[in-house]
Design an enzyme around this catalytic site. Structure first.
Site, mmCIF file in Angstrom:
data_model
loop_
_atom_site.group_PDB
_atom_site.id
_atom_site.type_symbol
_atom_site.label_atom_id
_atom_site.label_comp_id
_atom_site.label_asym_id
_atom_site.label_seq_id
_atom_site.Cartn_x
_atom_site.Cartn_y
_atom_site.Cartn_z
ATOM 1 N N TYR A 151 0.867 -1.182 0.000
ATOM 2 C CA TYR A 151 0.000 0.000 0.000
ATOM 3 C C TYR A 151 0.901 1.228 0.000
ATOM 4 O O TYR A 151 1.392 1.654 1.038
ATOM 5 C CB TYR A 151 -0.922 -0.049 1.217
ATOM 6 C CG TYR A 151 -1.862 1.124 1.376
ATOM 7 C CD1 TYR A 151 -2.158 1.973 0.316
ATOM 8 C CD2 TYR A 151 -2.476 1.379 2.597
ATOM 9 C CE1 TYR A 151 -3.022 3.042 0.467
ATOM 10 C CE2 TYR A 151 -3.346 2.443 2.765
ATOM 11 C CZ TYR A 151 -3.610 3.279 1.696
ATOM 12 O OH TYR A 151 -4.464 4.345 1.853
ATOM 13 N N LYS A 179 -0.659 -1.160 -4.573
ATOM 14 C CA LYS A 179 -1.630 -0.076 -4.805
ATOM 15 C C LYS A 179 -0.792 1.186 -4.944
ATOM 16 O O LYS A 179 -0.258 1.711 -3.977
ATOM 17 C CB LYS A 179 -2.608 0.023 -3.646
ATOM 18 C CG LYS A 179 -3.637 1.140 -3.796
ATOM 19 C CD LYS A 179 -4.609 1.109 -2.617
ATOM 20 C CE LYS A 179 -5.614 2.251 -2.718
ATOM 21 N NZ LYS A 179 -5.040 3.558 -2.310
#
Length: 332
Positions: A151, A179
């Site tokens: 992330y 991500k």
């Protein structure tokens, strides 16, 4: 069907939906317990899979990983996994302030059948590259059969995810995706990672990213829970463009998509990050496809109304595009 065990980069493709953690009406009160709306969770997961989402990412910033209790995280994870039933990969957020708690939560997620973790970096102290890479190595060693999607949120984790980080972390077998925010350095990072992991851009940036490199065939979207047909249409138009070598239709759809976007408050990602949860939940609720519910403390009741109104309008525009696409599809 989702592939059991460790994934490869080639297994990560298409639309990866960012799922909020839907909350009950009293969730903004610090006295509230068991604030997760599990019925809405199951309904949304079922709806996303039925609509063609390729994967689910949960419990990042929008998913309020930072303000859920451990008991709430566990029942939320269980509901997602049980509803998905292996039909798509499910990655759940297990970020904490330290390695040992992260490993505990990641082990639990693996034990109930989650395919992976969307994992950020502990954010109390500013990390260096060595610390960040070692953190991911430790989690991978502790839970060797758990896939990891990094992330990469620069504001949340006080870390700019530099080129050296991507080169080193991609050597960890379990790291299969990230991500990814922004595409300025996308080509450099794809080169440094030697295409061993998928870097997922935001839906609004997917068209441009897909034109850069055919390896980019997956993206993340919180818009899926504003109306999933918009995201799956974007995916399918890029697939068609690559097949036909004609990007005209995909480019035209990109033009429709960007009209739904809301600007960052003060044109600043840093400012947006202060109010991220309220803005995204307001956008989702205004779209009407999913009930995201109120924001959990301490991030509730802090967002200026002018910022929130802008994001609600974005949700309404996304919902209108979703409705247009339904009409167009039914007319074929």
């Amino acid at each position: 069907m989702a592939k059991s065990g460790l994934l490869n980069a080639s297994d990560i493709h298409g639309v990866w939906s960012i799922l909020p953690t839907p909350s009950k009406p009293d969730a903004s009160d610090w006295r509230a317990t068991n604030t997760v709306d599990l019925d809405e969770t199951a309904r949304a997961v079922e709806g996303l899979i039925a609509a063609g989402a390729n994967g689910i990412l949960s419990m990042g910033t929008l998913g309020e990983c930072e303000s859920l209790t451990w008991e709430e995280k566990k029942v939320f994870m269980q509901t997602i996994v049980e509803t998905a039933r292996g039909r798509v990969p499910v990655f759940v957020g297990t970020t904490t302030l330290n390695t040992r708690d992260t490993i505990e939560q990641t082990r639990y997620a693996h034990s109930i059948g989650a395919d992976g973790t969307m994992l950020g970096i502990p954010m109390w102290c500013n990390p260096c590259v060595d610390m960040a890479v070692q953190y991911y190595k430790d989690v991978a060693e502790a839970v060797p059969e758990m896939n990891i999607a990094i992330y990469a949120n620069t504001e949340a984790f006080k870390f700019d995810f530099p080129r050296a980080f991507w080169a080193r972390v991609s050597e960890i077998r379990q790291v299969v995706a990230a991500k990814y925010i922004g595409i300025e350095f996308l080509l450099q990072d794809l080169h440094l990672t030697k295409h061993r992991m998928k870097l997922l851009p935001l839906d609004y940036q997917y068209y441009a990213a897909a034109r850069m490199d055919d390896f980019v065939d997956a993206f993340w979207s919180s818009g899926t829970v504003c109306g999933p047909l918009v995201s799956t249409t974007l995916r399918d138009k890029v697939i068609a463009a690559r097949r036909t070598k004609d990007w005209t239709d995909a480019h035209a759809f990109q033009g429709r998509l960007v009209k739904t976007a809301a600007p960052f408050p003060e044109d600043s990602f840093k400012t947006f990050s202060i109010y991220n949860v309220a803005l995204e939940k307001g956008r989702i609720d205004a779209a009407g496809w999913m009930n995201a519910g109120p924001v959990r403390p301490p991030y509730n009741d802090i967002c200026p109304a002018s910022y929130l109104d802008s994001w609600k309008a974005s949700g309404q525009r996304w919902a209108e595009l979703h409705k247009q696409l339904e009409t167009e599809s039914s007319g074929k």
